[in-house]
Design an enzyme around this catalytic site. Sequence first.
Site, PDB file in Angstrom:
ATOM      1  CB  SER A 151      -0.847   0.111   1.305  1.00 29.99           C
ATOM      2  OG  SER A 151      -1.794   0.959   1.155  1.00 29.99           O
ATOM      3  CG  ASP A 304      -2.768   3.824  -2.292  1.00 37.73           C
ATOM      4  OD1 ASP A 304      -3.271   3.733  -3.323  1.00 37.73           O
ATOM      5  OD2 ASP A 304      -2.767   3.120  -1.177  1.00 37.73           O
ATOM      6  CG  ASP A 306      -2.481  -0.890  -3.148  1.00 42.06           C
ATOM      7  OD1 ASP A 306      -2.347   0.495  -2.592  1.00 42.06           O
ATOM      8  OD2 ASP A 306      -3.221  -1.746  -2.635  1.00 42.06           O
ATOM      9  CG  ASP A 308      -5.781   0.424  -1.625  1.00 44.46           C
ATOM     10  OD1 ASP A 308      -4.985   1.229  -1.573  1.00 44.46           O
ATOM     11  OD2 ASP A 308      -5.746  -0.543  -0.786  1.00 44.46           O
TER      12      ASP A 308
END
Length: 579
Positions: A151, A304, A306, A308
């Site tokens: 993340s 960010d 990834d 999400d």
Amino acid sequence: MSTLDQETKSRIDQWLTAEYDSETVAKVQQLIDNNEETELLDSFYKELEFGTGGLRGIMGVGSNRMNKYTIGKATQGLANYLKKQFPDQQIKVAVSYDSRNNSQSFGHLVADVFSANDIHVFLFEQLRPTPMLSFAVRHFNCQGGVMLTASHNPKEYNGYKAYWNDGGQLVAPHDKNVITEVNAIQSVSEIKFERVDANITVVGEEFDDIYVQANKRLSIHPEAVEAQKDLKIVYSPIHGTGITVVPKILEAWGFTNVTVVEEQSKPDGNFPTVVYPNPEEEDAMSIAKKRGQELGADVIMATDPDADRVGVAIRNPKGDYELINGNQIGSLLTYYVLSSKKDKAELKDNDYIVKTIVTTNLISDIGAEYGVKSYETLTGFKFIGEVITKLLGKENYLVGGEESYGYLVGDLVRDKDAVNSCAFIAEMTAYFKCQGKSLFEVLQELYVKHGFYKEKLISLTKKGKAGADEIKQMMIDLRANAPKTLGGVEVKEIRDYENRVATNIVSGETSEIDLPKSDVLQFITVDGDVISARPSGTEPKIKFYCSVREALVDASNYETISAKLEQKVENIMADIVKG
């Protein structure tokens, strides 16, 4: 290694055996030869825990690091569990990865292990966002999935998120059961590393359109987008996966004036322009804000690594671009969805929204205004996903979110989705612009109607074994010596989610908390302030959350009340944050 305990030494000795490849053995030996005892301790004092959210840790050699062997063990354990849960079935899993260093190679490693266990793998050809992995699990009717990402953690980290057949991250009982299977693996020889090509299907770029079009069908006000198609949007993927899909979804939605921040557009696991690739941070958003200022942007967004989580900056009445926090973004999205559905006479009796226990109560207030049920979960979007799955076919999910910049409109996935959120934030901006309003003005209207909510999060980082012990002790001390006042305001209720008990300090009455156990403490003051303490489940941090509220009679008083609440938050945080 004289200061290391025997258990740590035994793990080090194990990693020097022929079970491990020569490169790994050489790196361990180098740490020993250089007498790097602190690094040896942190790398070997325990097994990297396959927690309820999967794995997350610093990359490197050792039992407490992200590497071929810890990832292989996790995957073998998950494979073993899937086979037990779905006997006599051809098991399928989806695997994706982000832009972090080693994410692609780790992703292929995971695919190799699954394929060697006669599990069919849908492996993304290139890096793609976490929500697309969740979407793929459901689209391909998989029994599970894995996303390689840490993340928004610093560049030294990587992680492994495990998903179940609903497209959500593992929840009870599967989370604990998979942990048992992973811990049952005692030897590297039990891990099947040999790839079976016939068991791997590559998922190419054509899958993007399936995901994008499914999302586009959720659009509430396409006419507003058409009217404001030249809306000035600035977007940064912060060197992550968002670059692969966010520009595509904005274009498909109908937006024609999207500026991508060039300096942060290339996927790069070293994240060269930021300290932390976290859109919650002012630093991570600074380049995008500067570009937005130059262009006079209507909205600035950044995702960010990834994709999400999404951060947002909007123009305030002074003309400056201000980062709004996750509570404010979630509140705006909730208001936009519910008010729009009501205007179109599309609200149903079984509609609902969801938030977590550390997310602003403004979201619940908005739900109540529109007669929409609001559910509350433990921290972590996997619990929101769990609610969506449990209520599927019975109640109708509209929107949900958490203060840590994660939201989801519609139920296409079971995780927070920054790609979906970027499209809706842009549409929301266009819709309110058609009404002559900025998002900042809409936010002020919400405060006038429901009260001015001010929130703050303080995270204390405590690294390594010593840090983990310190965080544990801080929670023990808070339970043993609970504050009677915070910021000069009397505490009236303590909610201990570990013991699942809420205690009224004045009357002594207790009640059960109807949520699973979690190491969280909440203090509710007589003013209605909510202060929470919670060790992070994914980072070496302890987090303190504060939410205060006061009436805002008129938007003209915004600055005065804001300053007053800011001071109250500072006073409360000074009392509860120790160390």
